[in-house]
Design an enzyme around this catalytic site. Structure first.
Site, short mmCIF file in Angstrom:
data_model
loop_
_atom_site.label_atom_id
_atom_site.label_comp_id
_atom_site.label_asym_id
_atom_site.label_seq_id
_atom_site.Cartn_x
_atom_site.Cartn_y
_atom_site.Cartn_z
N ASP A 15 0.84 -1.22 0.00
CA ASP A 15 0.00 0.00 0.00
C ASP A 15 0.87 1.26 0.00
O ASP A 15 1.97 1.25 0.54
CB ASP A 15 -0.91 -0.03 1.24
CG ASP A 15 -2.10 0.90 1.09
OD1 ASP A 15 -2.34 1.44 -0.01
OD2 ASP A 15 -2.81 1.11 2.10
N GLY A 16 0.32 2.32 -0.58
CA GLY A 16 0.98 3.63 -0.53
C GLY A 16 1.55 4.11 -1.86
O GLY A 16 2.24 5.13 -1.90
N GLY A 18 -0.01 5.49 -4.40
CA GLY A 18 -0.59 6.78 -4.78
C GLY A 18 0.04 7.92 -3.98
O GLY A 18 0.39 8.96 -4.54
N ARG A 19 0.22 7.70 -2.68
CA ARG A 19 0.82 8.75 -1.85
C ARG A 19 2.29 8.98 -2.20
O ARG A 19 2.78 10.11 -2.16
CB ARG A 19 0.68 8.39 -0.36
CG ARG A 19 -0.71 8.71 0.17
CD ARG A 19 -0.99 8.02 1.48
NE ARG A 19 -1.36 6.62 1.23
CZ ARG A 19 -1.47 5.70 2.18
NH1 ARG A 19 -1.22 6.03 3.45
NH2 ARG A 19 -1.83 4.47 1.89
N TRP A 20 2.97 7.91 -2.58
CA TRP A 20 4.37 8.05 -3.01
C TRP A 20 4.44 8.98 -4.22
O TRP A 20 5.28 9.87 -4.29
CB TRP A 20 4.93 6.67 -3.36
CG TRP A 20 6.38 6.65 -3.73
CD1 TRP A 20 7.45 6.44 -2.89
CD2 TRP A 20 6.93 6.85 -5.04
NE1 TRP A 20 8.62 6.49 -3.61
CE2 TRP A 20 8.34 6.74 -4.93
CE3 TRP A 20 6.37 7.11 -6.30
CZ2 TRP A 20 9.19 6.88 -6.01
CZ3 TRP A 20 7.23 7.26 -7.39
CH2 TRP A 20 8.62 7.13 -7.25
N ASN A 63 -11.13 -2.50 -5.12
CA ASN A 63 -10.39 -1.61 -6.02
C ASN A 63 -11.10 -1.44 -7.37
O ASN A 63 -10.78 -0.52 -8.12
CB ASN A 63 -8.95 -2.10 -6.24
CG ASN A 63 -8.04 -1.91 -5.05
OD1 ASN A 63 -7.09 -2.69 -4.86
ND2 ASN A 63 -8.28 -0.90 -4.21
#
Ligand code: IPE
Ligand code: IPE
Ligand code: MG
Length: 232
Positions: A15-16, A18-20, A63
């Site tokens: 997970d993560g 998109g934030r990256w 998703n």
């Protein structure tokens, strides 16, 4: 007893992405792309450490509610990954398995998956399980339906054999990146006694040192399975 040993089966909620990407002003697709690199690194590191099975959450049943463009970016990456990595995985003796409700996936992706699973089915040095269009509740419901249709006896064993993960041991260690502390419908049945490790690291940044830190935490845990512990 603590567990000073290498987990046999590790499951990862990657997970993560998109934030990256957002942190760098990049489109989310770039985060997924780097996430694929993190997967390649991690699979290599996992195998070097003697872990037998790696199960990764690549796309959840939920998703499907993301924008169509993101879904198609993810499907494209999946095609890329299988096409680029299959020969090497096979040469290395890795068996590929896919779990989830695959009827919703594009036809060509289904075909790629079936061919990859078929090609590698007799490989024994390691297993990579890719959870795709996967939901734990959906898996449990389809297992119940299957047993009911067969008129089979319902026991913990027969139930486990009706799941997508039939004949795989339960994960010893589950890692979730990006600081979220929930299962998001991943392996609900199989994680009854799994040790959980959460890390703030975003998936595209995940490296061998993060894997070692997670295994180290796992080794500090006392797996009691409801019994009395060492200090009791
Ligand atoms: C995980 O990264 C990859 C998938 C769910 C396919 P996300 O896309 O969920 O990234 P965040 O959580 O938005 O940062
Ligand atoms: C879980 O991540 C699914 C995958 C990593 C494939 P999500 O980003 O979809 O989960 P939520 O929505 O934060 O619970
Ligand atoms: Mg997420």
């Amino acid at each position: 007893m603590t567990a000073p040993r290498i987990p046999r089966h590790i499951a990862i909620i990657m997970d993560g992405n998109g934030r990256w990407a957002a942190a760098r002003g990049l489109p989310r697709a770039m985060g997924h792309r780097q996430g694929m690199e993190a997967l390649k690194r991690t699979l290599k590191a996992v195998r070097e450490r003697g872990v037998e099975i790696l199960t990764i959450y690549a796309f959840s049943a939920e998703n499907w509610s993301r924008p169509e463009a993101e879904i198609s970016d993810l499907m494209e990456l999946l095609r890329l990954y299988i096409r680029a990595e299959l020969a090497e995985l096979h040469r290395d003796g890795v068996r590929l398995r896919f779990i989830g409700d695959h009827a919703r996936l594009p036809q060509d992706v289904q075909k790629l998956m079936q061919d990859a699973a078929e090609l590698t089915r007799d490989n024994v040095t390691g297993t990579l399980v890719i959870a795709l269009s996967y939901g734990g509740r959906q898996e449990i419901v389809q297992a119940a339906q299957k047993l009911a249709t067969q008129g089979a006896e319902i026991t913990e064993e027969s139930f486990a054999s009706a799941l997508y993960t039939a004949d795989l041991p339960d994960p010893d260690l589950l890692i979730r990146t990006s600081g979220e502390m929930r299962l998001s419908n991943f392996l609900l049945w199989q994680t009854a006694y799994t040790e959980f490790v959460f890390t703030e690291t975003l998936w595209p940044d995940f490296a061998a040192k993060d894997l070692d830190a997670a295994i180290n935490k796992y080794q500090q845990r006392e797996r009691r399975y409801g019994k009395l512990g060492q200090l009791a």
